[in-house]
Design an enzyme around this catalytic site. Structure first.
Site, mmCIF file in Angstrom:
data_model
loop_
_atom_site.group_PDB
_atom_site.id
_atom_site.type_symbol
_atom_site.label_atom_id
_atom_site.label_comp_id
_atom_site.label_asym_id
_atom_site.label_seq_id
_atom_site.Cartn_x
_atom_site.Cartn_y
_atom_site.Cartn_z
ATOM 1 N N PRO A 100 33.084 110.467 80.313
ATOM 2 C CA PRO A 100 33.589 111.191 81.490
ATOM 3 C C PRO A 100 32.718 112.345 81.972
ATOM 4 C CG PRO A 100 34.782 111.906 79.543
ATOM 5 C CD PRO A 100 33.838 110.811 79.091
ATOM 6 N N CYS A 101 31.540 112.000 82.494
ATOM 7 C CA CYS A 101 30.685 113.039 83.057
ATOM 8 C C CYS A 101 31.322 113.673 84.299
ATOM 9 C CB CYS A 101 29.302 112.488 83.373
ATOM 10 S SG CYS A 101 29.275 110.956 84.307
#
Length: 293
Positions: free
Chosen positions: A263-264
């Protein structure tokens, strides 16, 4: 009106573009609905079907004030993140992964078969690819399908690619379960390789990470950030013991090809601005609002 998944995300993307065109004030819900060519009731239904969220909450989540509220909670996260808390999926079930360096991938790639296919997600169409060892690619369509496939081929040049859109759709449904209040969400389930229906209650997501040891270290840290929480780029760099090297951390983030699951999108700028995103900043804001619901 029951909107299709594709229509819902198109409305979401246009809403975000409209809100970003008015950065100094939060648009009124009825003004947004009018800009979309919908009445307010229709727009409420689209948001309810997309994420079970109200227009007021959705618009609040797009603003910097909301982002700064989330960043203010970061000190609560640090002991857990520094202690190597377990990676988690959206439903807090175990997220497992294994890593392959580029050199290892080149050495083992011949003979590897990658299933791949397009699927519709809450954030637009995406290309998914998987091997017998796990999901290795999830890229959202920002251009055309040919460009998506070319990127996959460039990353895995000697792999045998087998098209399977039906299975890609099945995986997407498990990764992105319905968020509508009228539909009970089922947990994401993605064991290694192709999933049989009998495996659908395992609950684990297994990823095959393709990167350098440093990139994998950064991605592992990202996977420990809980849904609905945010870190700034500098905070992540500090957490990794590299407070003076946020650019190096940023480069590792930009190399991520497993959208949403690594989850950048949960990294933003310190001033509350969403910042850049491999698949577009508007899609990044959509993910943050979806998670806030």
């Amino acid at each position: 009106m029951t909107a299709s998944i594709a229509f819902r995300y198109d409305a979401i993307a246009r809403t975000i573009a409209f809100a970003r065109a008015h950065p100094h004030r939060t648009p009124a819900p009825d003004a947004v609905a009018d800009a979309l060519g919908l009445d307010l009731g229709q727009w409420r239904q689209v948001l309810a079907e997309w994420a079970g969220i109200t227009p007021e909450r959705f618009l609040h989540c797009l603003g910097r004030e909301y982002a700064r509220e989330r960043l203010a909670l970061t000190p609560e996260l640090l002991p857990e993140l520094q202690g190597g808390g377990a990676e988690r999926t959206e439903h807090s079930r175990p997220l497992t992964w294994e890593a392959m360096t580029p050199a290892a991938i080149r050495a083992a790639a011949r003979g590897i078969e990658l299933g791949h296919g397009l699927a519709t997600t809450p954030f637009g169409d995406a290309l998914l690819a998987w091997s017998a060892r796990g999901l290795c690619h999830l890229a959202f369509r920002s251009t055309d399908e040919a460009a998506l496939l070319a990127e996959l081929h460039q990353l895995w040049p000697t792999a045998t690619l087998v098209r399977d859109d039906a299975h890609a759709r099945s995986l997407a449904q498990r990764i992105f379960p319905s968020r509508s209040p009228s539909t009970s969400a089922t947990a994401a389930a993605l064991p290694s390789g192709k999933i049989d229906e009998a495996d659908s209650d395992r609950g684990g997501v297994h990823l095959l990470l393709r990167g350098t040891p440093f990139q994998v270290r950064v991605w592992s840290a990202l996977m420990r950030i809980p849904r609905g929480r945010l870190l700034s780029y500098r905070q992540l760099a500090t957490l990794l013991g590299m407070p003076a090297a946020p650019r190096s951390v940023g480069s590792a983030i930009a190399a991520n090809t497993l959208g949403y699951l690594v989850p950048c999108h949960r990294l933003i700028r310190a001033d509350g601005d969403a910042g850049e995103f491999r698949w577009g900043s508007e899609r990044k804001l959509a993910m943050l609002a979806w998670e806030a619901s």
